[in-house]
Design a protein around this motif. Structure first.
Motif, short mmCIF file in Angstrom:
data_model
loop_
_atom_site.label_atom_id
_atom_site.label_comp_id
_atom_site.label_asym_id
_atom_site.label_seq_id
_atom_site.Cartn_x
_atom_site.Cartn_y
_atom_site.Cartn_z
N GLU A 137 0.82 -1.21 0.00
CA GLU A 137 0.00 0.00 0.00
C GLU A 137 0.86 1.27 0.00
OE1 GLU A 137 -3.27 0.95 -0.21
OE2 GLU A 137 -3.37 -1.09 -1.01
N GLY A 138 1.97 1.21 0.74
CA GLY A 138 2.85 2.38 0.88
C GLY A 138 3.40 2.86 -0.45
N SER A 139 3.58 1.95 -1.40
CA SER A 139 4.23 2.33 -2.66
C SER A 139 3.23 2.49 -3.80
CB SER A 139 5.27 1.28 -3.04
OG SER A 139 4.62 0.05 -3.29
N LEU A 140 1.94 2.35 -3.48
CA LEU A 140 0.93 2.42 -4.54
C LEU A 140 0.76 3.85 -5.06
CD1 LEU A 140 -1.59 1.15 -6.06
CD2 LEU A 140 -2.93 1.97 -4.11
N THR A 141 0.80 3.99 -6.37
CA THR A 141 0.33 5.25 -6.96
C THR A 141 -0.35 4.93 -8.30
OG1 THR A 141 0.82 7.56 -7.44
CG2 THR A 141 2.50 5.97 -8.13
N TYR A 142 -0.63 5.96 -9.07
CA TYR A 142 -1.41 5.76 -10.28
C TYR A 142 -0.73 6.42 -11.47
CZ TYR A 142 -4.92 4.80 -6.73
OH TYR A 142 -5.58 4.29 -5.65
N LEU A 143 -0.97 5.88 -12.64
CA LEU A 143 -0.57 6.60 -13.85
C LEU A 143 -1.65 7.66 -14.03
CD1 LEU A 143 0.39 3.66 -16.25
CD2 LEU A 143 1.83 4.95 -14.67
N ARG A 144 -1.24 8.90 -14.25
CA ARG A 144 -2.24 9.99 -14.21
C ARG A 144 -3.38 9.77 -15.21
NH1 ARG A 144 1.66 14.72 -16.81
NH2 ARG A 144 1.70 13.86 -18.90
N PRO A 145 -4.62 9.94 -14.77
CA PRO A 145 -5.76 9.81 -15.69
C PRO A 145 -6.07 11.11 -16.41
CG PRO A 145 -6.55 10.06 -13.45
CD PRO A 145 -5.05 10.09 -13.36
N GLU A 146 -5.44 12.21 -16.00
CA GLU A 146 -5.56 13.50 -16.69
C GLU A 146 -4.27 14.27 -16.40
OE1 GLU A 146 -8.74 15.94 -15.06
OE2 GLU A 146 -7.76 16.07 -13.11
N ILE B 129 0.92 19.40 -22.67
CA ILE B 129 0.56 18.25 -23.51
C ILE B 129 1.22 17.04 -22.87
CG2 ILE B 129 0.94 17.13 -25.74
CD1 ILE B 129 0.97 19.90 -27.04
N GLY B 130 0.48 15.95 -22.73
CA GLY B 130 1.14 14.78 -22.16
C GLY B 130 0.24 13.57 -22.13
N LYS B 131 0.86 12.46 -21.76
CA LYS B 131 0.15 11.17 -21.73
C LYS B 131 -0.79 11.09 -20.54
CE LYS B 131 2.37 8.47 -24.88
NZ LYS B 131 1.95 7.37 -25.71
N ALA B 132 -1.89 10.41 -20.75
CA ALA B 132 -2.81 10.08 -19.66
C ALA B 132 -3.24 8.62 -19.87
CB ALA B 132 -4.01 11.01 -19.68
N PHE B 133 -3.67 8.00 -18.79
CA PHE B 133 -3.99 6.55 -18.83
C PHE B 133 -5.33 6.29 -18.16
CE2 PHE B 133 0.49 7.34 -18.78
CZ PHE B 133 1.04 6.44 -19.67
N ARG B 134 -6.12 5.47 -18.80
CA ARG B 134 -7.39 5.08 -18.18
C ARG B 134 -7.69 3.63 -18.53
NH1 ARG B 134 -11.11 10.54 -19.28
NH2 ARG B 134 -9.48 11.93 -18.52
N ASN B 135 -8.14 2.90 -17.54
CA ASN B 135 -8.46 1.49 -17.77
C ASN B 135 -9.87 1.40 -18.37
OD1 ASN B 135 -8.00 -1.18 -17.80
ND2 ASN B 135 -7.85 -1.43 -15.59
#
Ligand code: GAP
Length: 442
Positions: free
Chosen positions: A135-144, A171-177
């Motif tokens: 849990e301590g190392s969890l983060t996300y690829l930005r969705p916006e 301008i940049g990458k975003a990720f959404r499942n």
């Protein structure tokens, strides 16, 4: 033509190297795409056109390039951990997954199998930082990309000595499942956004909201999208994102129906307030003139690069009959065209012609480096075929070098749209092309 336009586009994109399915040799990865040599150029040109209109031609916007990975607290503050969710059902038979609102009744729309209970599913892609997974190392690829702007609001305002109203563009990458996929690149799991967060005084927000809707609508038209294929659609109250007071989508009439290209939202002071609360940092703006301290409101024009690329491709595609032969043309604006000029020798058996054509190509490559864009040399087919190849990828000008060129030091320039040919002195060719490219750029 509309019905099979998407099929034609997917096939052209693969055949000519605009867009490939990602990891194709392994059977592909759903809803992820790779841009080939021409796609990479088109995408780059589109981003440059946006950056130019947004950052260079205005006096009130600064650029930014923030990291994709952000402190996980960002996503608690932004509301994405709790609110960025779809409600889904699974089919127990075919195992397919559907958004609950797209299913009528209690049966699978595809195989009529039994569906599971509805479950909430967060659209953010998780990742773990460091060597210990927990849990301590969890983060996300930005969705916006927007949050990278909000957390840097004070850094940019202070370092660039900006006064409100002003904006930050990125301008940049975003990720959404994404669960509902299909329609080529329209809904991808990895995509690029072009976003502006425009900070204004509370009370001025509605005026700026309207301004930005018109501004962004005009940008697509100025780059060649046909007006009849573009519309503005204000959101109903019940479809607004959790952070928005109002939002208007700019929609394009894709072959699969009217769909969102860009959203212009009034995000109020939601994000800065949230970040203030969670970080305990004072993100208020101090107005030197009135000596007031306040949290700015934000107008956000947020567009998708990939969706725009798709719209510009579809919109510019045309088929014509020329002397009983089919001609496929991508009528892309010169600024977007992946190849700016192709040099084509008429007689490749004559070394002097090849030498002249290659010399001209080398010279134009240098020249286009300064005005931006790719120049190619091609002698691998008959001239008719070479023209067709370039028309199909939207090359605005083809230059042929022939036997006469050796004597009169002139070459023939053919215009993609009118197919008109001009005989131009070799010594004047830079000026001839420069006029045409810059005229449209101004
Ligand atoms: N910061 C606000 C925001 O992200 P959004 O409407 O969710 O708002 C903005 O996304 C734009 O990003 C959309 O208008 C669309 O062009 C693009 N976009 C969103 N999801 C996408 C996806 N799955 N694939 C491709 N583009 C997408």
């Amino acid at each position: 033509m509309q019905e099979n336009l998407m099929d034609k586009m997917v096939s052209l994109c693969k055949r000519r190297g605009f867009i490939f399915q990602s990891s194709e040799i392994y059977g592909g990865l759903a809803s992820t795409w790779d841009y080939g040599s021409l796609g990479a150029e088109l995408k780059k040109n589109l981003k440059e056109a946006w950056w130019r209109a947004t950052v260079y031609e205005r006096d009130d916007i600064e650029g930014l390039d923030a990291a994709i990975l952000m402190h996980p607290a960002t996503w608690n503050a932004s509301g994405h951990v709790t609110s960025f969710k779809d409600t889904l059902v699974d089919c127990k038979g075919c195992k397919k997954r559907f958004k609950v609102e797209s299913v009528k009744g209690k049966k699978c729309p595809e195989c009529k199998g039994e569906l599971t209970e509805a479950r909430q599913f967060n659209l953010m892609l998780k990742t773990h930082l460091g060597s210990v997974e927990g849990e301590g190392s969890l983060t996300y690829l930005r969705p916006e990309t927007a949050q990278g702007i909000f957390v840097n609001f004070q850094n940019v305002a202070n370092s660039a000595r900006r006064k409100i109203p002003f904006g930050i563009a990125q301008i940049g990458k975003a990720f959404r499942n994404e669960i509902t996929t299909g329609n080529f690149t329209f809904r991808s799991r990895e995509f690029e956004q072009m976003e502006i967060e425009f900070f204004v005084k509370p009370g001025d927000d509605e005026k700026w909201y309207k301004k930005w809707i018109d501004e962004r609508f005009g940008w697509y038209i100025s780059l060649g999208i046909r007006k009849e294929n573009l519309r503005k659609r204000p959101h109903e109250k019940d479809e607004l994102a959790h952070y928005a007071k109002a939002c208007t989508d700019i929609e394009y009439k894709f072959p699969f129906g009217w769909s969102e290209l860009e959203g212009i939202a009034n995000r109020t002071d939601f994000d800065l307030k949230q970040h203030m609360d969670l970080s305990s940092k004072d993100l208020r703006y101090f107005d030197d003139g009135t000596k007031e301290r306040y949290i700015p409101y934000v107008i956000e024009p947020s567009g998708g690069i990939d969706r725009s690329v798709l719209a510009f491709l579809v919109d510019s595609y045309r088929e014509e009959k020329v002397r009983d032969e089919k001609r496929v043309v991508l009528g892309l604006d010169r600024r977007l065209a992946p190849v700016k000029t192709a040099v084509l020798p008429l007689l490749k058996k004559k070394p002097e012609i090849v030498k002249m054509a290659k010399g001209l190509t080398a010279d134009l490559k240098k020249y286009f480096y300064t005005i931006g864009g790719k120049v190619v040399y091609d002698d691998t087919a008959s001239i008719g075929r070479l023209y067709r190849r370039q028309d199909e990828i939207g090359t605005p000008y083809c230059i042929t070098v022939d036997v006469k060129s050796l004597e009169d030091k002139k070459v023939t320039v053919r215009d993609r749209d009118t197919m008109k040919q001009d005989r131009v002195e070799l010594a004047n060719i830079r000026e001839y092309l420069g006029d045409r490219f810059n005229k449209r750029k101004a």
